[in-house]
Scaffold this motif. Sequence first.
Motif, PDB file in Angstrom:
ATOM      1  N   VAL A  28      -6.000   7.253  -1.708  1.00 30.51           N
ATOM      2  CA  VAL A  28      -7.401   7.661  -1.629  1.00 30.51           C
ATOM      3  C   VAL A  28      -8.209   6.950  -2.711  1.00 30.51           C
ATOM      4  O   VAL A  28      -9.337   6.505  -2.477  1.00 30.51           O
ATOM      5  CB  VAL A  28      -7.531   9.195  -1.760  1.00 30.51           C
ATOM      6  CG1 VAL A  28      -8.982   9.610  -1.975  1.00 30.51           C
ATOM      7  CG2 VAL A  28      -6.975   9.876  -0.523  1.00 30.51           C
ATOM      8  N   LYS A  29      -7.627   6.837  -3.900  1.00 27.19           N
ATOM      9  CA  LYS A  29      -8.301   6.114  -4.980  1.00 27.19           C
ATOM     10  C   LYS A  29      -8.499   4.653  -4.599  1.00 27.19           C
ATOM     11  O   LYS A  29      -9.560   4.067  -4.862  1.00 27.19           O
ATOM     12  CB  LYS A  29      -7.468   6.215  -6.267  1.00 27.19           C
ATOM     13  CG  LYS A  29      -8.126   5.573  -7.481  1.00 27.19           C
ATOM     14  CD  LYS A  29      -9.395   6.311  -7.880  1.00 27.19           C
ATOM     15  CE  LYS A  29      -9.998   5.743  -9.148  1.00 27.19           C
ATOM     16  NZ  LYS A  29     -11.257   6.424  -9.524  1.00 27.19           N
ATOM     17  N   PHE A  30      -7.490   4.055  -3.981  1.00 21.51           N
ATOM     18  CA  PHE A  30      -7.582   2.669  -3.522  1.00 21.51           C
ATOM     19  C   PHE A  30      -8.742   2.505  -2.547  1.00 21.51           C
ATOM     20  O   PHE A  30      -9.541   1.560  -2.667  1.00 21.51           O
ATOM     21  CB  PHE A  30      -6.270   2.255  -2.858  1.00 21.51           C
ATOM     22  CG  PHE A  30      -6.381   1.020  -2.006  1.00 21.51           C
ATOM     23  CD1 PHE A  30      -6.334  -0.241  -2.582  1.00 21.51           C
ATOM     24  CD2 PHE A  30      -6.561   1.110  -0.624  1.00 21.51           C
ATOM     25  CE1 PHE A  30      -6.461  -1.386  -1.808  1.00 21.51           C
ATOM     26  CE2 PHE A  30      -6.687  -0.029   0.154  1.00 21.51           C
ATOM     27  CZ  PHE A  30      -6.636  -1.276  -0.447  1.00 21.51           C
ATOM     28  N   LEU A  31      -8.853   3.403  -1.579  1.00 18.03           N
ATOM     29  CA  LEU A  31      -9.923   3.310  -0.585  1.00 18.03           C
ATOM     30  C   LEU A  31     -11.294   3.502  -1.227  1.00 18.03           C
ATOM     31  O   LEU A  31     -12.278   2.879  -0.817  1.00 18.03           O
ATOM     32  CB  LEU A  31      -9.697   4.348   0.514  1.00 18.03           C
ATOM     33  CG  LEU A  31      -8.492   4.094   1.423  1.00 18.03           C
ATOM     34  CD1 LEU A  31      -8.234   5.283   2.327  1.00 18.03           C
ATOM     35  CD2 LEU A  31      -8.711   2.830   2.253  1.00 18.03           C
ATOM     36  N   LEU A  81       0.822  -1.203   0.000  1.00 20.06           N
ATOM     37  CA  LEU A  81       0.000   0.000   0.000  1.00 20.06           C
ATOM     38  C   LEU A  81       0.859   1.259   0.000  1.00 20.06           C
ATOM     39  O   LEU A  81       0.519   2.265  -0.634  1.00 20.06           O
ATOM     40  CB  LEU A  81      -0.923   0.007   1.220  1.00 20.06           C
ATOM     41  CG  LEU A  81      -2.135  -0.918   1.163  1.00 20.06           C
ATOM     42  CD1 LEU A  81      -2.810  -0.996   2.528  1.00 20.06           C
ATOM     43  CD2 LEU A  81      -3.124  -0.435   0.117  1.00 20.06           C
ATOM     44  N   ASN A  82       1.975   1.196   0.700  1.00 12.49           N
ATOM     45  CA  ASN A  82       2.847   2.367   0.803  1.00 12.49           C
ATOM     46  C   ASN A  82       3.611   2.658  -0.488  1.00 12.49           C
ATOM     47  O   ASN A  82       4.280   3.689  -0.601  1.00 12.49           O
ATOM     48  CB  ASN A  82       3.822   2.205   1.963  1.00 12.49           C
ATOM     49  CG  ASN A  82       3.126   2.320   3.308  1.00 12.49           C
ATOM     50  OD1 ASN A  82       2.057   2.922   3.421  1.00 12.49           O
ATOM     51  ND2 ASN A  82       3.718   1.740   4.337  1.00 12.49           N
ATOM     52  N   GLU A  83       3.512   1.766  -1.463  1.00 10.75           N
ATOM     53  CA  GLU A  83       4.086   2.054  -2.777  1.00 10.75           C
ATOM     54  C   GLU A  83       3.254   3.100  -3.519  1.00 10.75           C
ATOM     55  O   GLU A  83       3.737   3.753  -4.443  1.00 10.75           O
ATOM     56  CB  GLU A  83       4.155   0.777  -3.621  1.00 10.75           C
ATOM     57  CG  GLU A  83       5.128  -0.270  -3.092  1.00 10.75           C
ATOM     58  CD  GLU A  83       5.079  -1.544  -3.917  1.00 10.75           C
ATOM     59  OE1 GLU A  83       4.457  -1.524  -5.004  1.00 10.75           O
ATOM     60  OE2 GLU A  83       5.662  -2.561  -3.493  1.00 10.75           O
ATOM     61  N   LEU A  84       1.988   3.235  -3.113  1.00 11.88           N
ATOM     62  CA  LEU A  84       1.095   4.182  -3.762  1.00 11.88           C
ATOM     63  C   LEU A  84       1.316   5.595  -3.228  1.00 11.88           C
ATOM     64  O   LEU A  84       1.690   5.785  -2.067  1.00 11.88           O
ATOM     65  CB  LEU A  84      -0.366   3.786  -3.506  1.00 11.88           C
ATOM     66  CG  LEU A  84      -0.823   2.403  -3.969  1.00 11.88           C
ATOM     67  CD1 LEU A  84      -2.284   2.192  -3.600  1.00 11.88           C
ATOM     68  CD2 LEU A  84      -0.614   2.232  -5.472  1.00 11.88           C
ATOM     69  N   TYR A 121     -14.848  -7.777  -8.691  1.00 12.46           N
ATOM     70  CA  TYR A 121     -14.987  -6.356  -9.047  1.00 12.46           C
ATOM     71  C   TYR A 121     -13.836  -5.543  -8.484  1.00 12.46           C
ATOM     72  O   TYR A 121     -13.245  -4.688  -9.169  1.00 12.46           O
ATOM     73  CB  TYR A 121     -16.315  -5.829  -8.504  1.00 12.46           C
ATOM     74  CG  TYR A 121     -16.516  -4.347  -8.675  1.00 12.46           C
ATOM     75  CD1 TYR A 121     -17.008  -3.819  -9.868  1.00 12.46           C
ATOM     76  CD2 TYR A 121     -16.210  -3.464  -7.642  1.00 12.46           C
ATOM     77  CE1 TYR A 121     -17.191  -2.441 -10.019  1.00 12.46           C
ATOM     78  CE2 TYR A 121     -16.390  -2.096  -7.780  1.00 12.46           C
ATOM     79  CZ  TYR A 121     -16.880  -1.594  -8.970  1.00 12.46           C
ATOM     80  OH  TYR A 121     -17.050  -0.237  -9.111  1.00 12.46           O
ATOM     81  N   TRP A 122     -13.476  -5.802  -7.228  1.00 12.37           N
ATOM     82  CA  TRP A 122     -12.390  -5.102  -6.538  1.00 12.37           C
ATOM     83  C   TRP A 122     -11.087  -5.255  -7.306  1.00 12.37           C
ATOM     84  O   TRP A 122     -10.377  -4.279  -7.566  1.00 12.37           O
ATOM     85  CB  TRP A 122     -12.284  -5.682  -5.126  1.00 12.37           C
ATOM     86  CG  TRP A 122     -11.301  -5.036  -4.199  1.00 12.37           C
ATOM     87  CD1 TRP A 122     -10.965  -3.726  -4.131  1.00 12.37           C
ATOM     88  CD2 TRP A 122     -10.539  -5.705  -3.179  1.00 12.37           C
ATOM     89  NE1 TRP A 122     -10.045  -3.523  -3.123  1.00 12.37           N
ATOM     90  CE2 TRP A 122      -9.768  -4.715  -2.536  1.00 12.37           C
ATOM     91  CE3 TRP A 122     -10.463  -7.030  -2.753  1.00 12.37           C
ATOM     92  CZ2 TRP A 122      -8.919  -5.026  -1.481  1.00 12.37           C
ATOM     93  CZ3 TRP A 122      -9.617  -7.320  -1.700  1.00 12.37           C
ATOM     94  CH2 TRP A 122      -8.850  -6.338  -1.070  1.00 12.37           C
ATOM     95  N   ASN A 123     -10.775  -6.482  -7.691  1.00 14.51           N
ATOM     96  CA  ASN A 123      -9.525  -6.737  -8.397  1.00 14.51           C
ATOM     97  C   ASN A 123      -9.533  -6.174  -9.808  1.00 14.51           C
ATOM     98  O   ASN A 123      -8.500  -5.717 -10.307  1.00 14.51           O
ATOM     99  CB  ASN A 123      -9.238  -8.236  -8.420  1.00 14.51           C
ATOM    100  CG  ASN A 123      -8.543  -8.714  -7.164  1.00 14.51           C
ATOM    101  OD1 ASN A 123      -7.329  -8.908  -7.142  1.00 14.51           O
ATOM    102  ND2 ASN A 123      -9.304  -8.885  -6.093  1.00 14.51           N
ATOM    103  N   ASP A 170     -16.353   0.998  -3.044  1.00 13.02           N
ATOM    104  CA  ASP A 170     -17.270   0.634  -4.132  1.00 13.02           C
ATOM    105  C   ASP A 170     -17.459  -0.884  -4.205  1.00 13.02           C
ATOM    106  O   ASP A 170     -18.570  -1.376  -4.426  1.00 13.02           O
ATOM    107  CB  ASP A 170     -16.739   1.147  -5.475  1.00 13.02           C
ATOM    108  CG  ASP A 170     -16.772   2.661  -5.586  1.00 13.02           C
ATOM    109  OD1 ASP A 170     -17.453   3.304  -4.762  1.00 13.02           O
ATOM    110  OD2 ASP A 170     -16.104   3.200  -6.501  1.00 13.02           O
ATOM    111  N   ALA A 171     -16.349  -1.621  -4.022  1.00 13.20           N
ATOM    112  CA  ALA A 171     -16.421  -3.081  -4.078  1.00 13.20           C
ATOM    113  C   ALA A 171     -17.256  -3.630  -2.928  1.00 13.20           C
ATOM    114  O   ALA A 171     -18.053  -4.567  -3.106  1.00 13.20           O
ATOM    115  CB  ALA A 171     -15.014  -3.668  -4.042  1.00 13.20           C
TER     116      ALA A 171
END
Length: 401
Positions: free
Chosen positions: A255-258, A246-249, A293-295, A263-264
Motif C-alpha cells: 500500500v505504501k508502494f502504491l 513486489l511480492n517481497e513487500l 522522485y519515485w526512486n 505521488d510520483a
Amino acid sequence: MADGEENLTISMVLGWDLAVPGKVAEHVDESAKKLKQELFDADDQVQKSEPWFGEQAGLSARTISKGYRTDGETTAGVYAAMSKAIQEGCESIGKKIQTVRDLISDVENSDYDLFYEENGAVKSRESNWETAAPPWGIVSLYLKQGEINKLDLKLKTALWEVAQEDERVAERVSQCIEKLADSVKTEMAGDYTDQGLLDILRKYQTKDSTKDGVMWPNATQLEYVRKYYDPTFQPKFVTAEEAAVLNELSLVEQVKFLTIQKDAKAFGQSNKYTDQDEDAEQDGHGDAARHMYWNARMTQEFGEDWAERYTTAHEKSGGNVAAREAMDLYNNKLGRAIGLDKTADDATIRARVLDEIDNGKAVVIVSGADGKTPQLAWSKDTSVHSTITGPGVGIPLPGTM
C-alpha cells in the motif's frame, strides 16, 4: 486490443473484431516471406560474382552480403514469429470471449430475471420480497442469491481472463522484436555525437523478460489494497520479475508502494516543466522528475537495492524503445542517490530532483537527426518544448542489466 490504462468492460470485449488483427497477421507473414525471398535473390547474385570479382574486394563483398542476408533472415523470422503470435492470440482471446458470451446467456436465461453490469457484476431485477413470495418463500431467496453469487464470480473472472490474455498477447508480440540481430538493433539506435549520451544509451538497457507477464496484485493482495488504499483499484499487467519483487513487500508496504507511485505520478503531471509545456510529462523533463522522485521515495522507504531491482524489472517488457529505457533507468539511478538521504523530507526531495534536472544531470528524449528516431539529450541543454514522446513500442538494444 485495449488501452493499457483502460479497464475492460463487457461491451468492449464483445465489440472486438478479431478478424482485423487476423488480417494484420496475414500481411506480416506475407512480408516475412517476401523479405526472405528478396534477400535470397540479392545474395545469390553477389555470391555468383566470383567470375567477375575474384580478388580480395570481391571476397569482401560476398562476405558482407552473406552477413546482410543472415541478419535480414533473422528479421524475416521476427516477422513470422509476430504473425504467429498474433494468430494464436486471436484464437486464445476468441475462446475466452466466447466464455463471456456463454455466461451472459446463462445470466439472461436465469429464472430470477438477472442482468449483468459492464464490470461483470450480476444482479436481479426482482426484489427480495418478490422472490420470497409463496409458495417457496425464503428457500427461493437463498437459491436466487446462490445463483447470483455463482454467475457474478464466473463472469467477473471470465472478463478478467480476457483482460489478462489481451495483455499477454500484446507482450508476446512485442517480445518478438527482441529477437532482432544485435547489428540491426544498434543500427536503429540513431547517431550520437556526445559520447556520454551514447554510453548511457548502451549501458542502461535491460534484458527482456523471458516469462509471461502477470496481473498484479493477486486476489488476496487486491482485497487488502482496495480496503486500505483505493476501493476502485484494478490489477495491472506487469512483468513476472516485477511481480516477484513486489511480492517481497508486506501488504502494508505494498500500500505504501502504491501511495508513493501515485505521488510520483502527480508530481510528474504537475511541476514547473509541465506548467510550461504539458507534453513534458511524457519522455521530457516532467517525466524525468517523476522517475527521480519515485526512486528517491522508494529508496527511502524500501532501500536502494530493492528500488533498483524493482525499477529494472519494471523495464523488462518487450519492445521497449531504447532511448526511453535508457532515460528511465538512468534517471532512476539519479533519484535513488537522492533517496539515500533518509532525513530529506518530501519538499527537499522535490527541490533536489528539480535541481538535478536544471543542472543537466538528467536525460530526456528528443528527435534524432533523421527527425524520427528518439534520442537522448541532456536536460540542461534541452528546451522543455523540444522534447518528444517516443512510440509505444520500438527497436530495443541488447540488454546489459
